[in-house]
Design an enzyme around this catalytic site. Structure first.
Site, PDB file in Angstrom:
ATOM      1  N   ASP A  82       0.837  -1.207   0.000  1.00  0.00           N
ATOM      2  CA  ASP A  82       0.000   0.000   0.000  1.00  0.00           C
ATOM      3  C   ASP A  82       0.874   1.259   0.000  1.00  0.00           C
ATOM      4  OD1 ASP A  82       0.870  -0.172   2.610  1.00  0.00           O
ATOM      5  OD2 ASP A  82      -1.130  -0.026   3.522  1.00  0.00           O
ATOM      6  N   SER A  83       2.205   1.051  -0.060  1.00  0.00           N
ATOM      7  CA  SER A  83       3.112   2.182  -0.313  1.00  0.00           C
ATOM      8  C   SER A  83       2.834   2.765  -1.695  1.00  0.00           C
ATOM      9  CB  SER A  83       4.577   1.740  -0.202  1.00  0.00           C
ATOM     10  OG  SER A  83       4.805   0.550  -0.939  1.00  0.00           O
TER      11      SER A  83
ATOM     12  N   ASP B 133      -0.978  -6.105   0.070  1.00  0.00           N
ATOM     13  CA  ASP B 133      -1.393  -5.465   1.328  1.00  0.00           C
ATOM     14  C   ASP B 133      -2.902  -5.309   1.374  1.00  0.00           C
ATOM     15  OD1 ASP B 133       0.759  -4.928   3.014  1.00  0.00           O
ATOM     16  OD2 ASP B 133       1.347  -3.132   1.901  1.00  0.00           O
TER      17      ASP B 133
ATOM     18  N   LYS C 143      -1.102  -9.350   3.126  1.00  0.00           N
ATOM     19  CA  LYS C 143      -0.322  -8.873   4.273  1.00  0.00           C
ATOM     20  C   LYS C 143      -1.181  -7.933   5.105  1.00  0.00           C
ATOM     21  CE  LYS C 143       3.416  -5.980   3.861  1.00  0.00           C
ATOM     22  NZ  LYS C 143       2.976  -4.770   4.597  1.00  0.00           N
TER      23      LYS C 143
ATOM     24  N   GLU D 208      -1.196  -5.446   8.796  1.00  0.00           N
ATOM     25  CA  GLU D 208      -0.394  -4.820   9.839  1.00  0.00           C
ATOM     26  C   GLU D 208      -1.050  -5.024  11.198  1.00  0.00           C
ATOM     27  OE1 GLU D 208       0.330  -0.680   8.927  1.00  0.00           O
ATOM     28  OE2 GLU D 208       1.152  -1.156   6.950  1.00  0.00           O
TER      29      GLU D 208
ATOM     30  N   GLU E 183       9.383  -3.871  10.392  1.00  0.00           N
ATOM     31  CA  GLU E 183       9.810  -2.595   9.811  1.00  0.00           C
ATOM     32  C   GLU E 183      10.412  -1.682  10.869  1.00  0.00           C
ATOM     33  OE1 GLU E 183       6.908  -0.778   7.232  1.00  0.00           O
ATOM     34  OE2 GLU E 183       8.088   1.069   7.024  1.00  0.00           O
TER      35      GLU E 183
HETATM   36  O1  KIV Z   1       3.610  -1.106   1.597  1.00  0.00           O
HETATM   37  C1  KIV Z   1       4.809  -1.452   1.610  1.00  0.00           C
HETATM   38  O2  KIV Z   1       5.588  -1.162   0.698  1.00  0.00           O
HETATM   39  C2  KIV Z   1       5.286  -2.209   2.762  1.00  0.00           C
HETATM   40  C3  KIV Z   1       6.761  -2.417   2.880  1.00  0.00           C
HETATM   41  C4  KIV Z   1       7.383  -1.192   3.421  1.00  0.00           C
HETATM   42  C5  KIV Z   1       7.090  -3.613   3.672  1.00  0.00           C
HETATM   43  O3  KIV Z   1       4.516  -2.623   3.569  1.00  0.00           O
END
Ligand code: KIV
Length: 271
Positions: A51-52, A90, A120, A122, A189
């Site tokens: 989600d970056s 994510d 993924k 969090e 992280e």
């Molecule tokens: O969204 C992302 O790119 C991440 C990485 C920083 C692990 O979660």
């Protein structure tokens, strides 16, 4: 549109074997087809549709605005490209916290509509109900602890996490809880290297670090950052493998100059 399921070379089982054999795991982010093709060709083990994308693709300050539909769009583009690596997507902010049925629905949409291999999430204890429900549907989960960008408004800063004993204890408890629940891997992280090493030693599942030192089982970076596409973001953990900002700026400058001067197209570049 739903996409047929895939059988990629790297599986969650293969990653487990890699940890057992002491083989390091390489993971990078991708959000689009072209980048994913190049990353696949480089022999990466895991592609994270992170989600970056909210920051590097859409220009938001945080990852919070990302929607499930947007994540699915990016995941579909990456999944069309990646033959070899495991694809992890994510779950975006608001699609899994506080409501495990909604979490399952979100994870199922990602798996059905994108042909990804895993999701993924969090968090630890606070999202364990969602983790259990998603896992019960046979969907592999990668956990994510330490700095959790979706909780930025709770912490107020992107600085190194788990420096105080209480946070260390909570992180260890959460890591063990996620492993016990059945997560296949864990991202850590921005935490002290010593703690990263300790978690990797205590867990049987692979631990992938981003700013978690060299004692973990693998590393992940945001592709745009490691390619130097952004020349302002310089955390200590980031190694730049290229300086594409300067390269691209030079190319764009040259193109503009050639068009303005009439130097492009030449005789050979027209019909
Ligand atoms: O969204 C992302 O790119 C991440 C990485 C920083 C692990 O979660």
């Amino acid at each position: 549109m739903s996409v047929q399921g895939s059988s990629r070379v790297i599986t969650t089982h293969r990653l487990f074997e890699m940890k057992q054999q002491g083989e390091k795991i390489a993971m990078l982010t991708a959000y689009d087809y072209t980048m994913a093709c190049i990353i696949d060709a480089a022999g990466i083990d895991i592609v994270l549709v992170g989600d970056s994308a909210s920051n590097v693709m859409a220009g938001h300050e945080t990852t919070l605005p990302m929607t499930l539909d947007q994540m699915i769009y990016h995941a579909q583009s990456v999944a069309r490209a990646a033959q070899n690596p495991l694809i992890v997507v994510d779950l975006p902010f608001g699609s899994y916290q506080g409501n495990s049925k909604e979490a399952l629905h979100s994870a199922i949409r990602i798996m059905k509509e994108s042909s990804a291999d895993a999701v993924k999430l969090e968090g630890g204890k606070e999202i364990i109900e969602s983790v259990n429900r998603i896992l019960s549907a046979g969907i592999p989960i990668m956990g994510h602890l330490g700095l959790m960008p979706q909780s930025i408004h709770k912490y107020g800063t992107y600085s190194v996490r788990a420096k105080e004993e209480a946070e260390v204890e909570k992180l260890l408890e959460d890591a063990h809880m996620l492993e016990k629940a059945g997560c296949f891997a864990l991202v850590l992280e921005k935490i002290p290297a010593q703690l990263g090493t300790r978690v990797a030693k205590e867990l049987k599942i692979p631990v992938i670090g981003i700013g978690a030192g060299n004692g973990v089982d693998g590393q992940v970076l945001v592709s745009h950052d490691m390619l130097g596409l952004n020349n302002t973001f310089s955390p200590r953990f980031l190694r730049r493998y290229a300086n594409l900002y300067d390269e691209m700026l030079k190319a764009f400058n040259n193109y503009v100059a050639d068009v303005k001067s009439g130097n492009f197209p030449s005789e050979n570049e027209q019909y």
